[in-house]
Design a protein around this motif. Structure first.
Motif, short mmCIF file in Angstrom:
data_model
loop_
_atom_site.label_atom_id
_atom_site.label_comp_id
_atom_site.label_asym_id
_atom_site.label_seq_id
_atom_site.Cartn_x
_atom_site.Cartn_y
_atom_site.Cartn_z
N LEU A 15 -24.12 -4.68 -32.44
CA LEU A 15 -24.89 -3.71 -31.66
C LEU A 15 -26.30 -4.24 -31.47
CD1 LEU A 15 -23.84 -0.28 -33.18
CD2 LEU A 15 -22.94 -1.41 -31.17
N LEU A 16 -26.73 -4.37 -30.23
CA LEU A 16 -28.10 -4.76 -29.93
C LEU A 16 -28.95 -3.51 -29.79
CD1 LEU A 16 -27.26 -7.43 -27.20
CD2 LEU A 16 -27.93 -7.89 -29.55
N VAL A 17 -30.16 -3.52 -30.35
CA VAL A 17 -30.99 -2.31 -30.35
C VAL A 17 -31.97 -2.27 -29.19
CG1 VAL A 17 -30.81 -2.02 -32.83
CG2 VAL A 17 -32.71 -3.34 -31.89
N GLY A 18 -32.06 -3.36 -28.41
CA GLY A 18 -33.05 -3.38 -27.33
C GLY A 18 -34.41 -3.77 -27.87
N ILE A 19 -35.43 -2.94 -27.68
CA ILE A 19 -36.77 -3.18 -28.22
C ILE A 19 -36.92 -2.28 -29.45
CG2 ILE A 19 -39.23 -3.28 -27.74
CD1 ILE A 19 -37.59 -5.05 -25.90
N PRO A 20 -36.77 -2.80 -30.67
CA PRO A 20 -36.79 -1.95 -31.86
C PRO A 20 -38.13 -1.21 -31.99
CG PRO A 20 -36.12 -4.21 -32.40
CD PRO A 20 -36.60 -4.22 -31.00
N GLY A 21 -38.03 0.07 -32.29
CA GLY A 21 -39.23 0.88 -32.44
C GLY A 21 -39.71 1.53 -31.16
N LEU A 22 -39.18 1.06 -30.01
CA LEU A 22 -39.58 1.64 -28.72
C LEU A 22 -38.38 2.20 -27.98
CD1 LEU A 22 -42.11 -1.08 -27.49
CD2 LEU A 22 -42.63 1.10 -28.60
N GLU A 23 -37.39 2.67 -28.73
CA GLU A 23 -36.17 3.18 -28.10
C GLU A 23 -36.46 4.32 -27.14
OE1 GLU A 23 -34.91 1.21 -31.89
OE2 GLU A 23 -36.48 2.62 -31.30
N HIS A 24 -37.44 5.17 -27.47
CA HIS A 24 -37.74 6.31 -26.61
C HIS A 24 -38.47 5.90 -25.32
CE1 HIS A 24 -41.26 5.55 -29.10
NE2 HIS A 24 -42.00 6.27 -28.28
N LEU A 25 -38.91 4.65 -25.26
CA LEU A 25 -39.57 4.15 -24.05
C LEU A 25 -38.69 3.21 -23.24
CD1 LEU A 25 -43.12 3.39 -25.51
CD2 LEU A 25 -42.43 5.39 -24.19
N HIS A 26 -37.42 3.09 -23.60
CA HIS A 26 -36.55 2.14 -22.92
C HIS A 26 -36.48 2.38 -21.41
CE1 HIS A 26 -34.03 0.35 -26.46
NE2 HIS A 26 -35.26 -0.08 -26.41
N VAL A 27 -36.46 3.66 -21.02
CA VAL A 27 -36.37 3.97 -19.58
C VAL A 27 -37.56 3.39 -18.83
CG1 VAL A 27 -36.35 5.81 -17.89
CG2 VAL A 27 -35.00 6.03 -19.96
N TRP A 28 -38.75 3.56 -19.40
CA TRP A 28 -39.96 3.09 -18.73
C TRP A 28 -40.09 1.57 -18.83
CZ3 TRP A 28 -41.95 6.72 -15.83
CH2 TRP A 28 -41.75 8.06 -16.19
N ILE A 29 -39.68 1.01 -19.96
CA ILE A 29 -39.75 -0.44 -20.11
C ILE A 29 -38.82 -1.12 -19.13
CG2 ILE A 29 -39.28 -2.32 -21.74
CD1 ILE A 29 -40.12 -0.47 -23.99
N SER A 30 -37.72 -0.43 -18.75
CA SER A 30 -36.76 -1.05 -17.85
C SER A 30 -37.36 -1.36 -16.47
CB SER A 30 -35.54 -0.13 -17.67
OG SER A 30 -35.87 1.03 -16.93
N ILE A 31 -38.38 -0.61 -16.06
CA ILE A 31 -38.94 -0.80 -14.71
C ILE A 31 -39.57 -2.18 -14.56
CG2 ILE A 31 -40.59 0.09 -13.03
CD1 ILE A 31 -40.19 2.86 -14.26
N PRO A 32 -40.56 -2.57 -15.43
CA PRO A 32 -41.12 -3.93 -15.26
C PRO A 32 -40.10 -5.03 -15.49
CG PRO A 32 -41.94 -2.91 -17.28
CD PRO A 32 -41.24 -1.83 -16.51
N PHE A 33 -39.17 -4.83 -16.45
CA PHE A 33 -38.16 -5.85 -16.71
C PHE A 33 -37.25 -6.03 -15.48
CE2 PHE A 33 -39.37 -5.48 -21.13
CZ PHE A 33 -39.15 -6.75 -21.62
N CYS A 34 -36.85 -4.91 -14.87
CA CYS A 34 -35.97 -4.98 -13.70
C CYS A 34 -36.65 -5.69 -12.54
CB CYS A 34 -35.54 -3.57 -13.29
SG CYS A 34 -34.50 -3.52 -11.82
N PHE A 35 -37.91 -5.35 -12.28
CA PHE A 35 -38.62 -5.97 -11.17
C PHE A 35 -38.92 -7.44 -11.46
CE2 PHE A 35 -40.22 -1.49 -10.20
CZ PHE A 35 -39.16 -1.27 -9.35
N ALA A 36 -39.23 -7.77 -12.73
CA ALA A 36 -39.45 -9.17 -13.08
C ALA A 36 -38.17 -9.98 -12.88
CB ALA A 36 -39.92 -9.27 -14.53
N TYR A 37 -37.03 -9.40 -13.26
CA TYR A 37 -35.76 -10.09 -13.08
C TYR A 37 -35.44 -10.27 -11.59
CZ TYR A 37 -30.74 -11.07 -13.47
OH TYR A 37 -29.49 -11.63 -13.37
N SER A 38 -35.71 -9.23 -10.80
CA SER A 38 -35.48 -9.34 -9.35
C SER A 38 -36.35 -10.43 -8.73
CB SER A 38 -35.78 -8.00 -8.67
OG SER A 38 -34.94 -6.98 -9.17
N LEU A 39 -37.62 -10.49 -9.16
CA LEU A 39 -38.51 -11.53 -8.65
C LEU A 39 -38.04 -12.91 -9.07
CD1 LEU A 39 -42.05 -9.95 -9.21
CD2 LEU A 39 -40.91 -10.36 -7.04
#
Length: 569
Positions: A15-39
């Protein structure tokens, strides 16, 4: 059962935890990661395409750059899709062998990238220190050998790692209680007093070891919010007493299923609050749809027949006509079916397909308007380069780019609904078509990801596109003001009149509808739905009229066709 059998096991998955300690911010963190990946995808694919298409770039430095682009595509695609799945869908499980493959790709391609950078340094050394020997040293065969050496070195160095791990593949058994809660349906209502449960568990939830005998022991702590901690602690109590877990789960799931269910279809209401007037409303809507279809097909036919219209602006106009046909046909036949026959039932997949077509082609239309603004900028600010810059191939690429952008932006919307929100508290959509937020508001699950993603796409498409179009027209107006006579200024601005009208026709209804939807809470629901339909109908109706009235070639060709028909009669 021996102690060794209890403490070690061969894992089937992790099981991967994503960003440990910031689980409640995963939705918001996904925005810059998604756009960086698209770029990253767009930028590296563009580099590969440009280098492959332009023979002048078939030189050592650019071939190494193409290798870097390919490596970066592999590196980013190895991690980012899984990370976004964790952020959006809580899809944290990864197969043991998939984990080893991901590990191999990450480390081996990082080593390859280091080797390619070293080769590029050698290329620069020869080009600067030994310029006369450059073409004889850095030949095509040597570049191929360097690339193969980089691949061979990375594979030779990294291949033993996954095999060594596979050989020692034993791990302590554990139960990640967050995984149990969100993926196996352990209810949040196992314990009624959450505060006491939080005091019992402490500030961090336990990752528990389950020995198979009904006992749970603490294996460590991971940070989380107090509410999640309470839920996980409740689950740990239930794990200690499996029968209590089974009884409580059965009761809670029975209550949950009564409230939420998996729909096979939805029911569209048409114009909510005006059901008694549906038959009368069908007359203007049917007439507008007929005008839109006839007008846009006429534009396509005239541009195809009239060779003098085979220019970039009119090719973009044809793209607009096709988009407007798709947008109006995605909604109006179903709406008229509701008005005339009460056929409001729509399958789940058909609903998601309609949602995709509406939002995707609205995004594509905005991209075409941006391309048309670029066309007007080049035609007015750099008129001598217009024919060399806006070639037929470039026009086709701009249209394809707008289409790909629409698919990439909107494609995740129906997928997120299908995968993340399978249960719904109601099956009646108070709308005339499957608009994104109208569907999401009926879902039982957490819809924050959908809301945030929808707002982000709206910002990217409407705000950034309109800002880019405004910037192009600022430069156009500066160029026009530099012309000598008022007649020349007026004539030059006249070539932009149709485009400006089309932009206002497209953006103003969307802006008004969005503002009323967000802030007009006192506005009756029928007004919301009518405006949402109008911004899909008004551009397809008015675009052909505006261009037919303001474009001399189209107007003359239409008059010729009408005269020919009159003579035949």
């Amino acid at each position: 059962m021996t102690a060794s059998n209890i403490t070690t096991t061969h894992p089937a998955s992790f099981l991967l935890v994503g960003i440990p300690g910031l689980e409640h911010l995963h939705v918001w963190i996904s925005i810059p990661f998604c756009f960086a990946y698209s770029l990253a995808l767009l930028g590296n694919c563009t580099l590969l395409f440009v280098i492959q298409a332009n023979a002048a770039l078939h030189e050592p430095m650019y071939l190494f750059l193409a290798m870097l682009a390919a490596i970066d595509l592999v590196l980013s695609s190895t991690t980012l899709p899984k990370m976004l799945a964790i952020f959006w869908f809580r899809d944290r499980e990864i197969n043991f062998y998939a984990c080893l493959v991901q590990m191999f790709f990450l480390h081996s391609f990082s080593i390859m990238e280091s080797a390619v950078l070293l080769a590029m340094a050698f290329d620069r050394y020869v080009a600067i220190c030994k310029p006369l020997h450059y073409t004889t040293v850095l030949t095509g065969s040597l570049i191929t050998k360097v690339g193969m050496a980089a691949v061979t070195r990375a594979v030779a160095l990294m291949t033993p790692l996954p095999f060594l791990l596979r050989r020692n593949a034993s791990a302590k058994p554990y139960v990640d209680l967050e995984y149990l809660i969100y993926h196996h349906g352990i209810p949040h209502s196992i314990a009624s007093d959450r505060n006491s449960m939080q005091r019992k568990c402490g500030k961090g939830p336990n990752v528990m070891e389950y020995t198979g005998s009904g006992k749970v022991t603490s294996a460590g702590r991971i940070p989380s919010t107090p509410e999640q901690n309470a839920y996980k602690c409740q689950a740990s109590v239930a794990l200690a007493e499996p029968q209590a877990l089974a009884d409580t789960t059965q009761q809670s799931m029975h209550t949950f299923q009564n409230a939420c269910s998996v729909p096979s279809s939805f029911q569209l209401t048409g114009i909510p609050g005006l059901e008694s007037l549906h038959l009368w409303l069908s007359i203007p809507f049917g007439s507008m749809y007929l005008v839109a279809v006839v007008g846009n097909i006429t534009i396509l036919a005239v541009v195809k027949v009239e060779h003098s219209l085979h220019q970039p602006m009119y090719f973009f106009l044809c793209m607009l006509a096709i988009i407007d046909l798709v947008l109006s046909t995605s909604t109006m036949p179903k709406l008229l079916g509701i008005f005339w026959f009460g056929a409001g039932d729509i399958g789940l997949d058909a609903c998601l397909a309609q949602m995709f077509l509406i939002h995707c082609f609205a995004t594509v239309e905005s991209g075409i308007f941006l391309a048309m603004a670029f066309d007007r900028y080049v035609a007015i600010c750099n008129p001598l380069r217009h024919t060399t810059v806006l070639t037929h191939a470039m026009v086709g690429r701009l249209g394809l780019a707008a289409l790909i952008r629409g698919i990439l932006y909107i494609g995740p919307l129906p997928l997120m609904i299908r995968l993340r929100l399978p249960l719904y508290k109601a099956h009646v959509i108070s709308h005339s078509y499957c608009e994104h937020m109208a569907v999401v508001t009926l879902a039982c699950g957490d819809s924050r990801v959908n809301n945030v993603y929808g707002l982000s796409i709206g910002f990217l498409v409407l705000i950034l596109d309109s800002m880019a179009i405004a910037a192009s027209y600022v430069m156009i107006f500066r160029a026009v003001m530099g012309l000598a006579t008022p007649e020349a200024r007026f004539k030059t601005l006249g070539t932009c009149g149709s485009h400006i009208c089309a932009i206002l026709i497209f953006y103003v209804p969307i802006a008004v509808s969005s503002l009323i939807h967000r802030f007009g809470h006192q506005v009756p629901p029928p007004i919301h739905t009518l405006l949402a339909n109008f911004y899909l109908l008004i551009p397809p109706i008015l675009n052909p009229i505006v261009y037919a009235v303001r474009t001399k070639q189209i107007r003359e060709r239409l008059l010729q066709i009408l005269k020919m028909e009159t003579k035949i009669k």
